[in-house]
Design an enzyme around this catalytic site. Structure first.
Site, mmCIF file in Angstrom:
data_model
loop_
_atom_site.group_PDB
_atom_site.id
_atom_site.type_symbol
_atom_site.label_atom_id
_atom_site.label_comp_id
_atom_site.label_asym_id
_atom_site.label_seq_id
_atom_site.Cartn_x
_atom_site.Cartn_y
_atom_site.Cartn_z
ATOM 1 N N GLY A 1 85.564 -53.243 -46.782
ATOM 2 C CA GLY A 1 84.225 -52.751 -47.132
ATOM 3 C C GLY A 1 83.493 -52.259 -45.900
ATOM 4 N N ALA B 1 82.417 -48.162 -43.357
ATOM 5 C CA ALA B 1 83.491 -47.211 -43.648
ATOM 6 C C ALA B 1 83.934 -47.292 -45.101
ATOM 7 C CB ALA B 1 84.679 -47.470 -42.717
ATOM 8 N N LYS C 1 65.262 -40.745 -35.242
ATOM 9 C CA LYS C 1 65.862 -40.630 -33.911
ATOM 10 C C LYS C 1 65.957 -39.162 -33.503
ATOM 11 C CE LYS C 1 70.278 -41.336 -31.540
ATOM 12 N NZ LYS C 1 71.676 -41.812 -31.672
#
Length: 499
Positions: free
Chosen positions: A14, A17, A80
């Site tokens: 899990g 990814a 960001k």
């Protein structure tokens, strides 16, 4: 469906990814009568690939139809604009790698050539003052792009996210299960291969359940349960170029003011990250165990936290490199199972995303056509190599000689591909974006210039523009950039107003 069509996909592991793979494939294949099953064990847990990203993640979220405001809230995310690199070229100096462009291209050439022309005469303003995102990051401001304002620096604002990777995985799990993905809890204790082809036929869990599949996605992390432990694929080790092989991480309290950027501070044996989230701050020291002990790394990390620690430390080990075949037989490795590049430029989640997209482009049938697999592997390696070279540049282009680690990376041999790029830039400041690589000319310029590599000349076309006209244009770009900055809200204020 055709008789040769893949019907059952099994995702092993899990985390970010696994659930990105499940979400992406269920979105694209959900109406194709393909069963997608993910096997994960809460007892094993996940490593996590970091909390900072690059702008391309927006495309993935849009593909899934995710509402950005809901995503921000559910993952405690911040925005960001780029990364600040502290003490990389030399101690006491810092620079920004921004996701946005510098100035505006003129006369068919990149802006930095015009700036270099002015710099040669001593009349140039600091390059950062021509980049709206760097200016905004320095004073804690944020605004999304305004594509309707053509020609304005506001139209070119490019951003990514900083978020809690565990919450993102949970967010995608919810999405995937609503899209028909079946989750199975359990540890795999046996892998069965076909006698004639070596393809994976099934995996068996601790409780005895046997799960068969046509296509297996290995998201089992560094372990590489299928791609390596079973198929013995092999690994191409790049630790000569990127010698950091360890990391110690620790969470700390939320920062009072949330900067819209990630910070990477060079240290005697590696570098330390700081990632500000709405709920807390992520911190880690990436280092080479050849030059630093684990305890000294932890002590250094804890000493340099900007806020009080709120978790125990976590230790990681890794080897930089790539699987010799990220796709082998009927197994596609995604995430850490496929390879690892240290998180210096926040590329881990991006590599998961592009692997999913590449797999969808080359989605197999039961023949598992080898030329398609070869193409996938070639493209994957090309992408890893391009990012690898970009990371190496940060280390190689340093004047630091204050520790054995920096002496090593400064003097190490580097790939020929990077040697050529450096040689071209040193001669005439030319930068090339190869093969749709992740990092464009602005990114390469930011690191070259920030790390103190200065070209002898600039593009000759920069001289074709009349000096007074060039001065007028440069002044206009500078003035407009500062005006745009003045109307941007603070990052904190923008987050507070999200519905």
């Amino acid at each position: 469906m055709q008789a040769m069509d893949v019907k059952d996909i099994v995702i092993v592991g899990g985390g970010t990814a696994g659930w990105m793979s499940a979400a992406g494939m269920s979105r694209l294949l959900g109406n194709k009568k393909i069963n997608i099953r993910i096997i994960e064990s809460e007892a094993i847990g996940t490593i996590g690939v970091g909390e900072a990203t690059v702008p391309h993640i927006q495309y993935f979220n849009r593909l899934l139809g995710i509402d950005e405001n809901n995503f921000i809230k559910q993952t405690n995310a911040t925005f960001k604009y780029g990364i600040e690199f502290v003490d990389w070229h030399k101690i006491g100096q810092s620079y920004f790698h921004s996701f946005g462009p510098y100035g505006m291209d003129m006369e068919g050439i990149h802006f930095h050539h015009m700036w270099l022309r002015q710099q040669k005469t001593g009349t140039a303003k600091p390059i950062d003052e021509f980049n709206l995102q760097i200016q905004a990051a320095k004073v804690g401001k944020y605004a999304p792009a305004r594509p309707d304002l053509k020609g304005s620096p506001l139209s070119a604002l490019s951003y990514a996210y900083q978020f809690d990777a565990a919450l993102y995985a949970a967010f995608l799990r919810n999405f995937s299960e609503k899209n028909g993905v079946t989750r199975t809890e359990g540890k795999i204790v046996k892998v069965t291969q076909a006698a004639n082809t070596g393809h994976i036929e099934s995996v068996t869990l601790e409780d005895g359940e046997c799960i068969k599949g046509d296509l297996f996605i290995d998201c089992s992390g560094f372990k590489g349960l299928l791609i390596e432990e079973t198929l013995k694929t092999g690994y191409e080790d790049w630790s000569h170029y990127l010698p950091c092989d360890s990391a110690v991480t620790r969470l700390s309290e939320r920062m009072t003011e949330l900067p819209p950027y990630t910070r990477a501070t060079a240290k005697p044996a590696g570098w330390q990250w700081r990632i500000p989230l709405q709920s807390r701050t992520g911190n880690g020291y990436v280092y080479s165990s050849q030059f630093l002990t684990d305890q000294d790394a932890l002590d250094s990390l804890s000493q340099d936290l900007d806020t009080a620690p709120i978790s125990d430390a976590r230790q990681l080990r890794f080897t930089t490199g790539i699987r010799k075949q990220p796709w082998n037989k009927n197994v596609v490795a995604i995430g850490l199972a496929s390879g690892f590049l240290e998180p210096l430029e926040s590329t881990s989640i991006h590599l998961i995303q592009t692997a999913i997209a590449r797999l969808m482009t080359n989605f197999p049938d039961m023949s598992f056509n080898q030329p398609d697999i070869d193409f996938y592997n070639e493209r994957t390696k090309t992408e890893y190599v391009q990012i690898r070279d970009f990371l190496i540049l940060h280390y190689k282009a340093t004047t630091r000689n204050d520790s054995p680690f920096w002496n090593y990376v400064r003097e190490m041999s580097i790939p020929e591909s990077l040697q050529k790029r450096i040689a071209i830039y040193k001669e005439n400041a030319r930068l090339y974006s190869e093969d749709k690589g992740l990092f464009n000319h602005s990114s390469w310029f930011a690191v070259f210039n920030g790390q103190g590599i200065h070209p002898q000349r600039y593009h000759p076309i920069a001289n074709f523009l009349d000096e007074q006209e060039m001065k007028r244009r440069m002044e206009e770009i500078h003035t407009v950039t500062q005006k745009c900055l003045s109307i941007m809200p603070s990052h904190e204020a923008f987050l507070a107003k999200l519905p």
